[in-house]
Design a protein around this motif. Structure first.
Motif, short mmCIF file in Angstrom:
data_model
loop_
_atom_site.label_atom_id
_atom_site.label_comp_id
_atom_site.label_asym_id
_atom_site.label_seq_id
_atom_site.Cartn_x
_atom_site.Cartn_y
_atom_site.Cartn_z
N SER A 430 39.78 25.70 59.26
CA SER A 430 41.09 26.31 59.05
C SER A 430 41.25 27.59 59.86
O SER A 430 42.30 27.84 60.47
CB SER A 430 41.28 26.61 57.56
OG SER A 430 42.51 27.25 57.32
N ALA A 431 40.20 28.40 59.90
CA ALA A 431 40.27 29.66 60.64
C ALA A 431 40.43 29.42 62.13
O ALA A 431 41.05 30.22 62.84
CB ALA A 431 39.01 30.49 60.37
N ALA A 432 39.86 28.31 62.62
CA ALA A 432 39.89 28.02 64.06
C ALA A 432 41.05 27.12 64.45
O ALA A 432 41.08 26.62 65.58
CB ALA A 432 38.57 27.39 64.48
N MET A 433 42.01 26.93 63.56
CA MET A 433 43.14 26.04 63.85
C MET A 433 43.87 26.46 65.13
O MET A 433 44.25 25.64 65.94
CB MET A 433 44.11 26.02 62.67
CG MET A 433 45.35 25.18 62.88
SD MET A 433 45.01 23.42 63.11
CE MET A 433 44.44 23.00 61.47
N VAL A 473 30.92 33.42 51.28
CA VAL A 473 31.48 34.71 50.85
C VAL A 473 31.63 35.66 52.03
O VAL A 473 32.67 36.30 52.22
CB VAL A 473 30.59 35.34 49.75
CG1 VAL A 473 31.03 36.77 49.47
CG2 VAL A 473 30.66 34.50 48.48
N ASP A 474 30.59 35.75 52.85
CA ASP A 474 30.64 36.64 54.01
C ASP A 474 31.72 36.20 55.00
O ASP A 474 32.44 37.02 55.55
CB ASP A 474 29.27 36.68 54.70
CG ASP A 474 28.23 37.41 53.87
OD1 ASP A 474 28.63 38.18 52.98
OD2 ASP A 474 27.02 37.20 54.10
N PHE A 475 31.82 34.88 55.22
CA PHE A 475 32.82 34.40 56.18
C PHE A 475 34.23 34.62 55.66
O PHE A 475 35.13 34.99 56.43
CB PHE A 475 32.60 32.91 56.47
CG PHE A 475 33.58 32.36 57.46
CD1 PHE A 475 33.47 32.68 58.81
CD2 PHE A 475 34.61 31.53 57.07
CE1 PHE A 475 34.38 32.19 59.73
CE2 PHE A 475 35.52 31.03 57.98
CZ PHE A 475 35.40 31.36 59.32
N LEU A 476 34.46 34.40 54.37
CA LEU A 476 35.79 34.63 53.81
C LEU A 476 36.17 36.10 53.90
O LEU A 476 37.33 36.44 54.17
CB LEU A 476 35.84 34.16 52.36
CG LEU A 476 35.85 32.64 52.16
CD1 LEU A 476 35.72 32.29 50.69
CD2 LEU A 476 37.13 32.04 52.72
N PHE A 478 35.08 38.21 56.20
CA PHE A 478 35.38 38.42 57.62
C PHE A 478 36.75 37.84 57.96
O PHE A 478 37.57 38.49 58.64
CB PHE A 478 34.29 37.74 58.47
CG PHE A 478 34.68 37.53 59.91
CD1 PHE A 478 34.56 38.56 60.82
CD2 PHE A 478 35.16 36.30 60.34
CE1 PHE A 478 34.92 38.36 62.15
CE2 PHE A 478 35.51 36.09 61.66
CZ PHE A 478 35.39 37.13 62.57
N ASN A 479 37.02 36.63 57.50
CA ASN A 479 38.28 35.97 57.84
C ASN A 479 39.47 36.67 57.21
O ASN A 479 40.56 36.70 57.80
CB ASN A 479 38.23 34.50 57.39
CG ASN A 479 39.27 33.66 58.09
OD1 ASN A 479 39.56 33.86 59.26
ND2 ASN A 479 39.85 32.72 57.37
#
Length: 757
Positions: A430-433, A473-476, A478-479
């Motif tokens: 989703s982040a890389a859409m 958790v860390d990626f969310l 960051f995102n």
């Protein structure tokens, strides 16, 4: 006593406090009570923190917005970082309390004051919420275990030189809550998170005070300390759930056994069993679809050897996968040979080597093979998905072994939509859409973060799914930071475009008023030029600031009408008299308007000089000397306005759109009408380059569709007809932003069902 920023052994903390005042040596039995109770409390804290991640993650999953979600994720990280210091601080406070209990009365060693619940109206709202929550927790313990606590307090008083009350008993709920609050005072979390943590403290620590008090009392009774006190009845397991216990007690005595059983509370074990049964049911359904694929992951040996096949255990399979995990190719190598990346083939070759080396035909068990085939099919779909850029596919392809291992260990991977591993994959996709294939993508912060996650899993993941939760958790977090920045720029883009639209609409209104008054008329060139270049700006600013129905707008139009009338020929003496009365006010209105629009002062001065000549000519054209009139005429060039006046916005160019016009019911126009803000599209700019962008807003006034890139910057502007032409050409397509794993699973299941028909 505080020990912030350093580690202090518990025995040293007790000794330091004891050295400050006369201390009585605590009896051995009381030290045993302290140490055994401390162990139980420590286990309760362990359970609290072990479950805090799941609880806060679930709250984040249900969050209503990104800000609230970020709050829970940041709290999870803060708790994880400070967990050990909180546990250590809590036990230090407990040991310090026993040091104080052993001090003589003559020394002023007041225990930490219990939390006061008076004058609640005088405390801030956050403090009020926390105080009310603490009050309820402590009251519940007193109501439930008050007798046991009272007996424990009496027995401790027989062994120490100073008297303690239930409120100052180190094992009392007031003191335990105070120890926890002091140990966790460094947590920088919001009140809603603090209340959640307090509820967890109640659930995993205070809920077991009956055991703590019972065992402490038993130790003291065995040592002969007040053995004749009436024994406290043991609390049943059902009593640990007061609402359920109350409901059971309220049930009629003559209730049929079947109904009573139906009304009984569901235990944790039963809930777990129900979840496990649901997971097995989902996976069992998938297995029935995968039956025909079995035998594809098998070493290539002769038929004689294959008759003695022995399935390897799941643990052995995990070890083989961990071995393969160490040799996963680099992202560049995977991207180059993306179509050749087949995990089943690699596993088959490894099984062949194992079989030859051991002399036994080793195969994968049917359940594990079903998992392998299912994960392989899921990744086949993912790596062929047109919604993912190739550079991202290369990273995701490297996750196949970690994802397979977590699916082998935990079958809920296929049935739980919020499974950490499954959600991590969805969040990355989703982040890389909006991530396009660019030459410099490796320097992109999102690409770097995803690559770090993949490498961390390849390096560290063995069989504990908790690593996926940590990385998620860390990626969310960051995102969320990335999303906040892009949303801020996106909002600025929308505001700018809406401002442009208002300006464009205002220009259209001003153009209409100018054309209505000037088109077809012959007027002095200086007046036409002033109205088109200068007074149009005054009207434009007035329209934007006050609106086209305001008194200021009407006054601006009146000034324009008066100026045009003032330079026309006037033979009637009454008209000349009117002109004489009109000119001073007209000149003031013109000067004020031009000044407010910051028009060039030098050009303004020149215009007024020439306008004065025109007005003098109108006043005295029948009595002025012929040479003066000729000079005025020579100074004034008359022009006929025959072309429509079009006002161009400074620094803006109109988008080039096709002149093709489509019918209202054309399929391409209907596709455009399906677009909604937030929708991602991919546009083929030329033979090699594709642009991924998101529709951020549709400007109603102008009918323009504004698109931004992943960072929120405007990259494209189209009209409805222009987009329809792109759809007709096939140069634009809408990207599917549904969850990647869910789409893959749905596609695989449909494919398997069709194969069985």
């Amino acid at each position: 006593m505080q020990n912030d920023g350093k580690v202090v052994p518990l025995n040293k903390a007790a000794a330091d406090s004891a050295s400050q005042a006369p201390v009585a040596r605590l009896p051995v039995v009381l030290l045993q009570v302290r140490d055994k109770s401390a162990l139980q409390l420590k286990q309760g804290l362990h359970a609290l923190f072990d479950n805090a991640d799941d609880t806060l993650f679930e709250m984040a999953d249900k969050a209503k917005n990104n800000v609230e979600q970020s709050t829970f994720f940041e709290a999870m990280r803060d708790l994880r970082l400070k967990r050990k210091s909180i546990e250590r601080g809590f036990l230090e406070k407990l040991f310090e309390a026993f040091v104080r209990v052993g001090q003589y009365e003559s020394v002023d060693t007041s225990a930490p004051e219990p939390v006061s619940y008076d004058k609640l109206a005088l405390v801030p709202n956050d403090e009020l919420e926390r105080t009310v929550a603490l009050d309820a927790m402590i009251s519940k313990v007193y109501k439930r275990d008050g007798l046991a606590l009272s007996q424990l307090t009496s027995r401790i008083n027989m062994l120490v030189p100073r008297r303690i009350e239930e409120s100052s008993n180190p094992f009392g709920p007031s003191q335990l809550c105070e120890f926890f609050l002091q140990a966790g005072r460094s947590l920088g979390v919001e009140i809603k998170v603090k209340l959640i943590i307090l509820k967890l403290f109640e659930k995993y620590v205070l809920a077991d005070t009956d055991h703590l008090y019972a065992e402490a009392n038993q130790l003291l009774i065995a040592a002969g300390v007040l053995p004749d006190l009436k024994a406290v009845p043991a609390r049943r397991a059902a009593d640990r759930n007061p609402p359920a216990a109350a409901a059971a007690a309220a049930a009629p005595a003559a209730q049929p056994a079947g109904e009573a059983q139906a009304a009984a509370p569901v235990s944790t074990a039963e809930r777990v069993a129900q979840i496990d049964e649901s997971v097995q049911e989902v996976f069992g359904s998938l297995q029935s679809l995968l039956h025909d694929l079995r035998g594809t992951v098998a070493p290539k040996l002769d038929s004689a050897t294959s008759s003695t096949a022995q399935p390897i255990s799941t643990n052995d399979l995990l070890r083989l996968l961990s071995h393969l995990q160490q040799y996963v190719p680099s992202p560049q190598a995977v991207e180059t040979h993306l179509d050749d990346y087949d995990l089943r083939q690699q596993l088959e070759q490894l099984l062949t080597r194992v079989s030859v080396k051991s002399g036994k035909y080793r195969v994968v068990g049917s359940i594990d093979e079903d998992v392998i085939n299912l994960v392989a099919m899921l990744f086949d779909f993912i790596l062929q998905d047109r919604n993912l850029p190739d550079s991202l596919k290369a990273l995701i392809a490297r996750l196949q072994i970690p994802m397979l291992k977590v699916a082998v260990v935990d079958k809920s991977f296929f049935s739980r939509g919020n499974h950490p591993a499954r959600r991590l994959l969805n969040e990355i996709a989703s982040a890389a859409m909006g991530w396009g294939n660019r030459d410099d993508y490796q320097r992109d912060s999102l690409y770097t973060r995803i690559e770090q996650i993949v490498q961390r899993l390849l390096n560290d993941f063995v069989d504990d799914p908790a690593l996926f939760t940590e990385l998620l958790v860390d990626f969310l977090a960051f995102n969320n930071d990335e999303r906040r920045r892009s949303e801020l720029l996106e909002q600025r883009t929308r505001d700018a475009e809406e401002g442009r639209a208002r300006a464009e609409l205002a220009r259209h209104i001003v153009e209409q008023e100018l054309n209505r008054r000037l088109l077809g008329k012959t007027l002095p060139q200086v007046v036409v030029q002033l109205l088109q270049e200068a007074w149009s700006r005054v009207l434009l600013l007035t329209c934007l600031k006050h609106g086209a129905s305001s008194p200021e707008w009407k006054a601006g139009l009146d000034t324009m009408d008066q100026l045009i009338w003032s330079v026309e020929p006037h033979d009637d003496p009454e008209e000349r008299l009117r002109l004489l009365e009109l000119v001073p006010g007209l000149l003031k209105s013109l000067r004020d308007g031009l000044t407010s629009s910051a028009f060039d002062p030098f050009a303004t001065s020149q215009f007024f000089n020439r306008l004065e000549t025109l007005h003098v000519q109108s006043f005295h054209q029948d009595i002025v000397a012929p040479e003066v009139v000729n000079a005025a005429v020579r100074d004034t060039t008359m022009v006929e306005v025959t072309d429509q006046i079009v006002l161009a916005a400074p620094g803006e160019s109109m988008p080039l759109e096709s002149h093709v016009r489509l019918a209202d019911d054309d399929a391409s126009l209907l596709q455009v009408d399906k677009l909604r803000p937030g929708c991602w599209v991919e546009i083929q700019e030329d033979e090699e380059n594709k642009l991924r962008c998101k529709l951020t807003t549709i400007i109603e006034q102008t009918g323009k569709y504004i698109f931004v890139n992943r960072t929120g910057m405007k990259v494209l502007e189209k009209t409805r007809m222009g987009l329809a032409v792109e759809f007709r050409r096939g140069s634009i397509r809408i990207l599917d932003d549904a969850l990647l794993f869910d789409r893959a699973l749905q596609s695989v299941v449909s494919k398997l069902r069709n194969a069985q028909q």
